[in-house]
Motif scaffolding. Sequence first.
Motif, short mmCIF file in Angstrom:
data_model
loop_
_atom_site.label_atom_id
_atom_site.label_comp_id
_atom_site.label_asym_id
_atom_site.label_seq_id
_atom_site.Cartn_x
_atom_site.Cartn_y
_atom_site.Cartn_z
N SER A 301 0.81 -1.22 0.00
CA SER A 301 0.00 0.00 0.00
C SER A 301 0.84 1.26 0.00
N ASN A 302 2.13 1.15 0.34
CA ASN A 302 3.00 2.33 0.27
C ASN A 302 3.16 2.83 -1.16
N ALA A 303 2.90 1.95 -2.15
CA ALA A 303 3.05 2.37 -3.54
C ALA A 303 2.14 3.55 -3.85
N LEU A 304 0.92 3.50 -3.37
CA LEU A 304 -0.01 4.61 -3.59
C LEU A 304 0.48 5.87 -2.88
N ALA A 305 0.95 5.70 -1.64
CA ALA A 305 1.45 6.86 -0.89
C ALA A 305 2.66 7.47 -1.57
N VAL A 306 3.58 6.66 -2.05
CA VAL A 306 4.79 7.16 -2.71
C VAL A 306 4.42 7.92 -3.99
N THR A 307 3.47 7.37 -4.76
CA THR A 307 3.10 8.02 -6.01
C THR A 307 2.39 9.34 -5.77
N LEU A 308 1.52 9.39 -4.77
CA LEU A 308 0.86 10.66 -4.44
C LEU A 308 1.88 11.66 -3.90
N ALA A 309 2.86 11.19 -3.15
CA ALA A 309 3.92 12.08 -2.68
C ALA A 309 4.72 12.63 -3.87
N ALA A 310 4.93 11.81 -4.90
CA ALA A 310 5.63 12.28 -6.09
C ALA A 310 4.84 13.37 -6.80
N LYS A 311 3.51 13.20 -6.82
CA LYS A 311 2.67 14.25 -7.42
C LYS A 311 2.81 15.55 -6.65
N ASP A 312 2.78 15.47 -5.30
CA ASP A 312 2.94 16.67 -4.49
C ASP A 312 4.32 17.30 -4.69
N ALA A 313 5.35 16.46 -4.79
CA ALA A 313 6.71 16.98 -4.99
C ALA A 313 6.83 17.67 -6.34
N TYR A 314 6.20 17.07 -7.36
CA TYR A 314 6.27 17.71 -8.67
C TYR A 314 5.50 19.04 -8.67
N ASP A 315 4.34 19.06 -8.02
CA ASP A 315 3.59 20.32 -7.90
C ASP A 315 4.44 21.39 -7.22
N PHE A 316 5.22 20.98 -6.24
CA PHE A 316 6.02 21.91 -5.45
C PHE A 316 7.26 22.40 -6.22
N LEU A 317 7.92 21.48 -6.93
CA LEU A 317 9.19 21.81 -7.57
C LEU A 317 9.06 22.18 -9.04
N GLY A 318 8.09 21.56 -9.75
CA GLY A 318 7.99 21.78 -11.18
C GLY A 318 9.11 21.07 -11.93
N SER A 319 9.22 21.37 -13.25
CA SER A 319 10.27 20.77 -14.08
C SER A 319 11.49 21.70 -14.11
N PRO A 320 12.69 21.15 -14.20
CA PRO A 320 13.00 19.70 -14.29
C PRO A 320 13.20 19.04 -12.93
N GLU A 321 13.36 19.84 -11.84
CA GLU A 321 13.72 19.25 -10.55
C GLU A 321 12.68 18.24 -10.08
N GLY A 322 11.40 18.55 -10.29
CA GLY A 322 10.36 17.66 -9.80
C GLY A 322 10.25 16.36 -10.55
N GLU A 323 10.89 16.27 -11.72
CA GLU A 323 10.80 15.03 -12.50
C GLU A 323 11.53 13.87 -11.82
#
Length: 438
Positions: A301-323
């Motif tokens: 179940s951590n897979a869902l949490a990790v992926t949602l955290a990646a979405k939040d990180a990308y929203d926060f950092l943008g490209s290219p850092e958030g990629e």
Amino acid sequence: MADLFGTDAAPGPAPNPPLAERLRPRSLADVVGQAHLTGPEGAIGRMVAAGSLSSLILWGPPGTGKTSIARLLAEAVGLRFVGISAVFSGVAELKKLFAEARDAARAGQKTLLFVDEIHRFNRAQQDGFLGVVEDGTVTLVGATTENPSFELNAAILSRAQVLIVRRLDEAALGELLDRAEASEGRPLPLTADARSALLASADGDGRFLLNQVESLYAVKLSEPLDPAGLAALLHRRMPVYDKDREGHYGLISALHKALRGSDPDAALYYLERMLTAGEEPLYLLRRMVRFASEDIGLADSNALAVTLAAKDAYDFLGSPEGELAIVHACLYLATAPKSNAAYVAEKAAKRSAIATGSLSPPPHILNAPTRLMKDIGYGKGYAYDHDAEDGFSGADYWPEGMSAQTYYTPSPRGHEARIGERLAEWARRRAARRNDLG
């Protein structure tokens, strides 16, 4: 060889034709990279040998020879060649061409009508070809870079054979380079490594390659270029990728299946293919969030949490850092234990819900906020699980008239293996309770 890679040239030779035009193939045997079609055993080779040509759809990426094949086909079987582009043509021009083809047919001359980018015509315009194809006024040869199954009317597909024109491989591109050097009478000003880099930079597009070659010959160089010098002088071809078409869906399918197959390297490759082609990162994250539930589920179940955290990180950092957060999630999903048990359970439960949608839950698990509801038995006999041994009462929660169902069957992988053990124990205790009550 302009027609190998482009649309019809204007009548008459240009005063100083480009290299691609000078290298235009003079026969089907000169077309590179498509021997599976033009060779003696290929579909086109057989048609030419028989002297009879059916309507065709040539499907393949840009710069692979679709226009040249159509022109040379007309020559090989003695048809009048007329070429148009769907980008610049409309109904009025088509009607004029059809009338001219009928006049030519009455004079004993059949017409091959080549339509470049035929997928650009809308459905009604595509239907306009049906009558003239059926009555033999024209033999239609359409060229498209898009999947005909999605872009062309079924009626056209039923009347035309779809032939796949392949992306040019390294050998075919190398043959084009050899022809260019022979035409110019001098080798390309490149080291062996730079020559290989030039072939790779074309990404299977012969037209792009010859344009690059012409640019190289136009530059005065004191010594051959190495790969770094070549990269500084020329640019790479941008990948073929339409975000709402076949390339998009093919790559996201490949990414999903590589993740499901637990191949982190292949998954990362397809992820980067899409990112470098300009895909919207949030689209990729949405698909990966779905994957976390569909293909991993409770196995991790951590897979869902990790992926949602990646979405939040990308929203926060943008490209290219958030990629990098997207890459993090991609690798986590690929290396996590896999289970589609939640996905299968959802589908099975939905089918039951549709089939039994009006059944009421059993009275003992219904709340009784009013005296009337208590009097008719709501909540009577409810077993509060936290008061039971090990927090498990073993009560029956299914509607009256519906037997207990099993939708969710945990996989033996990851965390689900332990879930399966608990479910098996609870099933044993439920069965014992039913025996005691029975």
